[in-house]
Design a protein around this motif. Sequence first.
Motif, short mmCIF file in Angstrom:
data_model
loop_
_atom_site.label_atom_id
_atom_site.label_comp_id
_atom_site.label_asym_id
_atom_site.label_seq_id
_atom_site.Cartn_x
_atom_site.Cartn_y
_atom_site.Cartn_z
N PHE A 89 36.71 33.82 40.15
CA PHE A 89 38.28 34.58 40.19
C PHE A 89 39.21 33.48 39.90
CE2 PHE A 89 35.45 37.31 42.53
CZ PHE A 89 35.98 38.75 42.25
N THR A 100 34.00 35.30 34.56
CA THR A 100 35.16 35.08 35.17
C THR A 100 36.00 36.33 35.31
OG1 THR A 100 36.52 34.35 33.15
CG2 THR A 100 35.27 32.62 34.61
N ILE A 101 36.72 36.47 36.17
CA ILE A 101 37.67 37.56 36.72
C ILE A 101 39.20 37.34 36.91
CG2 ILE A 101 37.99 39.61 37.98
CD1 ILE A 101 34.95 39.62 38.78
N SER A 102 39.97 37.92 36.15
CA SER A 102 41.43 37.76 36.50
C SER A 102 42.12 39.20 36.68
CB SER A 102 42.15 36.73 35.40
OG SER A 102 42.17 37.57 34.29
N ASP A 131 40.54 42.79 35.92
CA ASP A 131 40.72 43.61 36.94
C ASP A 131 42.30 43.60 37.09
OD1 ASP A 131 40.42 44.84 39.46
OD2 ASP A 131 40.55 43.00 40.77
N ARG A 163 43.92 45.46 40.12
CA ARG A 163 43.77 44.80 41.46
C ARG A 163 42.84 45.53 42.30
NH1 ARG A 163 48.02 43.40 38.00
NH2 ARG A 163 49.13 41.53 38.70
N VAL A 191 39.98 42.62 43.53
CA VAL A 191 40.71 41.53 44.43
C VAL A 191 40.78 42.27 45.89
CG1 VAL A 191 41.08 40.00 42.65
CG2 VAL A 191 42.97 41.79 43.42
N ALA A 195 44.61 36.86 42.09
CA ALA A 195 43.61 36.62 42.64
C ALA A 195 43.52 35.39 43.45
CB ALA A 195 42.14 36.84 41.98
#
Length: 277
Positions: free
Chosen positions: A51, A83-85, A108, A111, A114, A131
């Motif tokens: 994240f 990866t996640i943002s 994301d 949100r 997260v 995140a």
Amino acid sequence: MTTFLKVNDQFPDIALPDQQNRMTHLSHLTRSSLLDQHLGFSDGYPLILIFLRGYFCPRDQQQMRQMVEFQSELAVNYARLATISVDPPSVNDAFRAGLNARWPFLSDESRSVVKQINILDETEGEYAYRAQPYTFVLRQTLQIQAIYNGWFFVGRPTLEELRQNLRTIMQERADYRYEAYNDPAVRQVRIPQQEWEYGTPSPGASGLPVATGSIRWFDKDTGVGMIAPDNAEPDIFFHFTAIPGRGYRTIRPGVAVRFEIVTGQHGLSARNIQQIE
């Protein structure tokens, strides 16, 4: 807020758009390959899930540069990375391209994830509601193997720590040992090169049934493909080693072929694939 997730917990099988806006489930990243399925190896592969706060964060940039160095090693280890943002896909796409990264960058924006795992950062001003920089190492089933809290950069995993996590997971695979591949059923699909050492045998010389068809597709990166039989039966799987010869062999889609059919425990596969001139 700190995540409530712990080692051995089940990570949710979330679905988010990647950098090309294609919806991606985590379980799709860890599932076994087509070759594995035909060999009877259904364990799947581990996933490193990172994240990010975002492209603007120098600590994230440093971690991503390290992962770019690591991505080729991950590929030959059959490990996955994502990866996640909270950035939109277009921003993730630009960040990914600038890094020369080859793994998926998931978005994301809402949100929802997260918040779901309780890692929303509410301390910032200009870059609010990002995140917290957590890294999760997940087993094939999405069970958590390790958690790293990267609020301070020293809390983020080193490449050696990730290697140790991945080794622990991979050692539990049914095919981790040599003996799993030196099995008659596996050797029928993933054919040893020595079988072609003294020339190409005539189709049917092995006693197997012979059919004709055309190459439906062949993936040069994975070395697997499908043949469309002329008798309109379901497509038949093959590994590049089913093409007689030495070294790495390829074949073009649309090529007419004659081949032997192996009926295995996990479906049909082709061997001794020969082009029809």
